[in-house]
Design an enzyme around this catalytic site. Sequence first.
Site, PDB file in Angstrom:
ATOM      1  N   ASN A 195      52.539  50.694  42.869  1.00 50.68           N
ATOM      2  CA  ASN A 195      51.752  51.563  43.743  1.00 50.68           C
ATOM      3  C   ASN A 195      52.690  52.167  44.789  1.00 50.68           C
ATOM      4  O   ASN A 195      53.179  51.457  45.672  1.00 50.68           O
ATOM      5  CB  ASN A 195      50.646  50.731  44.398  1.00 50.68           C
TER       6      ASN A 195
ATOM      7  N   HIS B  57      45.516  58.263  41.122  1.00 52.35           N
ATOM      8  CA  HIS B  57      46.413  57.437  41.947  1.00 52.35           C
ATOM      9  C   HIS B  57      46.772  56.187  41.152  1.00 52.35           C
ATOM     10  O   HIS B  57      45.914  55.571  40.525  1.00 52.35           O
ATOM     11  CB  HIS B  57      45.713  57.063  43.253  1.00 52.35           C
TER      12      HIS B  57
ATOM     13  N   CYS C  70      47.167  55.994  50.624  1.00 54.67           N
ATOM     14  CA  CYS C  70      47.239  56.258  49.177  1.00 54.67           C
ATOM     15  C   CYS C  70      46.563  57.574  48.777  1.00 54.67           C
ATOM     16  O   CYS C  70      46.882  58.138  47.736  1.00 54.67           O
ATOM     17  CB  CYS C  70      46.634  55.110  48.392  1.00 54.67           C
TER      18      CYS C  70
HETATM   19  O1  UT7 Z   1      46.278  51.925  46.604  1.00 53.00           O
HETATM   20  C1  UT7 Z   1      45.368  51.436  47.534  1.00 53.00           C
HETATM   21  C2  UT7 Z   1      44.339  50.664  46.929  1.00 53.00           C
HETATM   22  N1  UT7 Z   1      44.737  49.326  46.556  1.00 53.00           N
HETATM   23  C3  UT7 Z   1      44.319  48.881  45.385  1.00 53.00           C
HETATM   24  O2  UT7 Z   1      43.791  49.644  44.624  1.00 53.00           O
HETATM   25  C4  UT7 Z   1      44.433  47.419  45.082  1.00 53.00           C
HETATM   26  C5  UT7 Z   1      43.100  46.915  44.621  1.00 53.00           C
HETATM   27  N2  UT7 Z   1      43.074  45.557  44.214  1.00 53.00           N
HETATM   28  C6  UT7 Z   1      43.724  45.083  43.102  1.00 53.00           C
HETATM   29  O3  UT7 Z   1      44.425  45.835  42.458  1.00 53.00           O
HETATM   30  C7  UT7 Z   1      43.499  43.665  42.679  1.00 53.00           C
HETATM   31  O4  UT7 Z   1      42.429  43.107  43.419  1.00 53.00           O
HETATM   32  C8  UT7 Z   1      44.738  42.781  42.822  1.00 53.00           C
HETATM   33  C9  UT7 Z   1      45.766  43.165  41.783  1.00 53.00           C
HETATM   34  C10 UT7 Z   1      45.321  42.902  44.214  1.00 53.00           C
HETATM   35  C11 UT7 Z   1      44.371  41.297  42.590  1.00 53.00           C
HETATM   36  O5  UT7 Z   1      43.733  41.149  41.344  1.00 53.00           O
HETATM   37  P1  UT7 Z   1      42.400  40.248  41.238  1.00 53.00           P
HETATM   38  O6  UT7 Z   1      42.047  40.198  39.829  1.00 53.00           O
HETATM   39  O7  UT7 Z   1      41.410  40.822  42.202  1.00 53.00           O
HETATM   40  O8  UT7 Z   1      42.922  38.834  41.662  1.00 53.00           O
HETATM   41  P2  UT7 Z   1      42.489  37.932  42.905  1.00 53.00           P
HETATM   42  O9  UT7 Z   1      42.874  38.542  44.188  1.00 53.00           O
HETATM   43  O10 UT7 Z   1      41.063  37.537  42.713  1.00 53.00           O
HETATM   44  O11 UT7 Z   1      43.404  36.663  42.663  1.00 53.00           O
HETATM   45  C12 UT7 Z   1      43.223  35.809  41.533  1.00 53.00           C
HETATM   46  C13 UT7 Z   1      44.160  34.631  41.662  1.00 53.00           C
HETATM   47  C14 UT7 Z   1      44.089  33.932  43.004  1.00 53.00           C
HETATM   48  O12 UT7 Z   1      44.169  32.540  42.771  1.00 53.00           O
HETATM   49  P3  UT7 Z   1      42.845  31.632  42.856  1.00 53.00           P
HETATM   50  O13 UT7 Z   1      42.346  31.814  44.259  1.00 53.00           O
HETATM   51  O14 UT7 Z   1      41.941  32.176  41.813  1.00 53.00           O
HETATM   52  O15 UT7 Z   1      43.397  30.268  42.570  1.00 53.00           O
HETATM   53  C15 UT7 Z   1      45.329  34.381  43.710  1.00 53.00           C
HETATM   54  O16 UT7 Z   1      45.812  33.436  44.643  1.00 53.00           O
HETATM   55  O17 UT7 Z   1      45.529  35.055  41.521  1.00 53.00           O
HETATM   56  C16 UT7 Z   1      46.310  34.537  42.587  1.00 53.00           C
HETATM   57  N3  UT7 Z   1      47.376  35.483  42.889  1.00 53.00           N
HETATM   58  C17 UT7 Z   1      48.556  35.491  42.249  1.00 53.00           C
HETATM   59  N4  UT7 Z   1      49.059  34.712  41.271  1.00 53.00           N
HETATM   60  C18 UT7 Z   1      50.282  34.987  40.825  1.00 53.00           C
HETATM   61  C19 UT7 Z   1      47.363  36.498  43.778  1.00 53.00           C
HETATM   62  N5  UT7 Z   1      48.524  37.162  43.731  1.00 53.00           N
HETATM   63  C20 UT7 Z   1      49.274  36.566  42.791  1.00 53.00           C
HETATM   64  C21 UT7 Z   1      50.563  36.801  42.280  1.00 53.00           C
HETATM   65  N6  UT7 Z   1      51.016  35.997  41.305  1.00 53.00           N
HETATM   66  N7  UT7 Z   1      51.338  37.820  42.726  1.00 53.00           N
END
Ligand code: UT7
Length: 324
Positions: A281, A251, A114
């Site tokens: 992304n 980014h 990225c």
């Molecule tokens: O470009 C390279 C760098 N990459 C990034 O910058 C990505 C960085 N990370 C992020 O953008 C975020 O961490 C994410 C968008 C990937 C995730 O957001 P989050 O607020 O950190 O959510 P989380 O991973 O803590 O997930 C929250 C909940 C989970 O459920 P539980 O365990 O709380 O019951 C996940 O299982 O959301 C669930 N979940 C989803 N639900 C619906 C994860 N993916 C999905 C989905 N749809 N696609």
Amino acid sequence: MMRRARILGLGSYLPARRVTNEELAQRVDTSDEWITQRTGIKARHVAAEGETTSMLATRAAERALENAGLKAADIDLIVLATATPDYTFPAAATQVQAALGITHGVAFDVAAVCSGFVFALSTAEKFLIAGSAKRALVIGAETFSRILDWEDRTTCVLFGDGAGAAVLEAYDAPGTMQDQGILTTHLRSDGRHREKLYVDGGPSSTKTVGHLRMEGKEVFKHAVGMITDVIVDAFAATGYSAETIDWFVPHQANRRIITASADKLGIAPEKVVITVQDHGNTSAASIPLALDAAMRDGRIKRGDVVLIEAMGGGFTWGSALFRY
Ligand code: UT7
């Protein structure tokens, strides 16, 4: 006097096929609401069967050349940032070189995921100011759709395909911070973070291409700190500040990371260019896609001071500040 590299033109390309959150929700257990709230993404583009990274890159490069008013033959350096090349080798940059009909100079790829566009821009700048090349194409191009695990809702909703390009030229500038062109770049990496964002295959390990794996929360936790560190470095090196820059073009990974970084630095929301809603992304392609969008809609004008930054797999991260 001092040799600098200035941007003569920008161009970008998104594949025709657009996939909305609603469409994805029919394939995996997700929703438009979740994706929008957590990331700001509304849609992403996906390359057609047989449409490769070098093809997207070539389209973006042609548009950047047109915008710069130059011909392909004017280019003697191509630096292409990608984590999804057409083949393990040769470099996608050489495919673009051939597609553009360029037979002189040099073309090579840079791998920083990225952060790739910032790394490629910084690399090209060094060739230009050293006198090794006169005019460069700097390209970020990706087909992440090919390395996504389409069963994994935690990653497949986040990424998309696309390409963006900039045409750079070396020139003799007065040597002040009022100069047009790249005024500073700052690149960093720390390989200890590999397992937080990686692809689980490759030619020398599994002999396969592999799929993207990410601990999103862990990446998020590091992102804002790393991004703001290299921006503080860019401000210190140039004397510019959150108040005196015109545009912040980060980014495009996640709207929440972008706004948290801008808030921490005190950059006003109206200076922040966000396009993540339109293409997700796109890794190395995201900054030139956003730059091109903001240049074409009239926001970024000649003479404006623009700050770019990225962070991604490795980890790698970096910033650059230039006067357009
Ligand atoms: O470009 C390279 C760098 N990459 C990034 O910058 C990505 C960085 N990370 C992020 O953008 C975020 O961490 C994410 C968008 C990937 C995730 O957001 P989050 O607020 O950190 O959510 P989380 O991973 O803590 O997930 C929250 C909940 C989970 O459920 P539980 O365990 O709380 O019951 C996940 O299982 O959301 C669930 N979940 C989803 N639900 C619906 C994860 N993916 C999905 C989905 N749809 N696609």
